[in-house]
Design an enzyme around this catalytic site. Sequence first.
Site, PDB file in Angstrom:
ATOM      1  N   GLY A  31       0.801  -1.107   0.012  1.00  0.00           N
ATOM      2  CA  GLY A  31       0.063  -0.077   0.076  1.00  0.00           C
ATOM      3  C   GLY A  31       0.727   1.428  -0.092  1.00  0.00           C
ATOM      4  N   ALA A  32       0.217   2.578   0.270  1.00  0.00           N
ATOM      5  CA  ALA A  32       0.519   3.841   0.224  1.00  0.00           C
ATOM      6  C   ALA A  32       1.272   3.983  -1.273  1.00  0.00           C
ATOM      7  CB  ALA A  32       2.030   3.891   1.312  1.00  0.00           C
ATOM      8  N   GLY A  36       5.616   4.412  -8.806  1.00  0.00           N
ATOM      9  CA  GLY A  36       6.423   3.065  -8.802  1.00  0.00           C
ATOM     10  C   GLY A  36       5.583   1.954  -8.897  1.00  0.00           C
ATOM     11  N   HIS A  37       4.684   1.753  -8.059  1.00  0.00           N
ATOM     12  CA  HIS A  37       3.714   0.869  -7.948  1.00  0.00           C
ATOM     13  C   HIS A  37       2.873   0.874  -8.875  1.00  0.00           C
ATOM     14  CE1 HIS A  37       4.285   1.505  -3.445  1.00  0.00           C
ATOM     15  NE2 HIS A  37       4.344   0.086  -3.615  1.00  0.00           N
ATOM     16  N   GLY A 147       9.330  -4.503  -8.389  1.00  0.00           N
ATOM     17  CA  GLY A 147      10.177  -3.382  -8.930  1.00  0.00           C
ATOM     18  C   GLY A 147      11.576  -3.591  -8.475  1.00  0.00           C
ATOM     19  N   LYS A 149      13.576  -1.721  -7.641  1.00  0.00           N
ATOM     20  CA  LYS A 149      14.132  -0.741  -6.687  1.00  0.00           C
ATOM     21  C   LYS A 149      14.651  -1.710  -5.555  1.00  0.00           C
ATOM     22  CE  LYS A 149      13.679   2.393  -3.095  1.00  0.00           C
ATOM     23  NZ  LYS A 149      12.767   1.722  -2.174  1.00  0.00           N
ATOM     24  N   SER A 186       7.563   4.412  -0.317  1.00  0.00           N
ATOM     25  CA  SER A 186       6.558   4.712   0.495  1.00  0.00           C
ATOM     26  C   SER A 186       7.203   5.323   1.499  1.00  0.00           C
ATOM     27  CB  SER A 186       5.794   3.577   0.970  1.00  0.00           C
ATOM     28  OG  SER A 186       5.422   3.141  -0.288  1.00  0.00           O
ATOM     29  N   ARG A 187       8.419   5.140   2.032  1.00  0.00           N
ATOM     30  CA  ARG A 187       9.135   5.489   3.143  1.00  0.00           C
ATOM     31  C   ARG A 187       9.701   7.054   3.004  1.00  0.00           C
ATOM     32  NH1 ARG A 187      10.921  -0.163   3.987  1.00  0.00           N
ATOM     33  NH2 ARG A 187       9.785  -0.782   5.962  1.00  0.00           N
TER      34      ARG A 187
END
Length: 278
Positions: A31-32, A36-37, A147, A149, A186-187
Amino acid sequence: MKIVHTIEDLRTELLIWRQAGETIGLVPTMGALHDGHMSLVSLSREKTQRTCVTLFINPKQFGENEDFNTYPRNKKDDAKKLKSAGVDILFQPDSRVMYPQNFSTSVSVKGLGDVLEGQARPGFFIGVATVVTKLLIQSLPNIAFFGEKDFQQLLVIKRLTRDLNIPVEIEAGPIIRENDGLALSSRNTYLSPNERIIAPILYGTISQIAEQVSRGAALSDQVNWGRSQLLQAGFTFVDYLSIRETETFSEAKDISRPARVLVAAFLGKTRLIDNVLI
Ligand code: PAF
């Protein structure tokens, strides 16, 4: 877009599509959701006929002193974004669904899961490998999207699907960045305004290392330079900065084979990770 909360409901919906001969793409998330998602969602929509997104903040991949309680939660906005992106189904289980009482099984990817992220965050990859194995078995997609990342996570997931003969193709999506180079995460919302200014130096540093190494600079010199560069810029702690062979993930001695520069560093209380291909 359907939203389901139980494994039974998820399986019932997916079976209808599978029986109609439609291909299914899976995008696991916590979530968040950011671009990218959403780029993984687009990839899934391009490559498969039905897209299933999962949203589960997996407690098993957070260490005791990590940010499970404060991890950004934005379920309403997430559902809106997914709906307008054309997602077919959102699976949003709670912890009791994923980990019933006396849950006692775990998936551990030895070697690959023990270095870098695995060493800095003990138990992290066991948590990731366990939940991803469950999500793949629950949904049996044709392709699952992750991803780049989280590059080491991607390798761990590829390895576990191969080792456990899970019949799914794992496809990687490229890292999506802000204009100044900061990889979306998200962070990133944890960063103070001043930290947000410093944060892109992470990408700047590993990009410079990649460039210098590809021009013939010694790998160890570049790694040492990168560490001190980050600390000077205001990063508080460098968990790791390493050049690894892309295929084997062993430490690269030279760049005769494809390699990546990978980094994890704290900026204040926020832990950022990134990587670039050399
Ligand atoms: O990358 C993530 O968001 C998580 O590690 C994943 C793959 C959804 C498993 O919880």
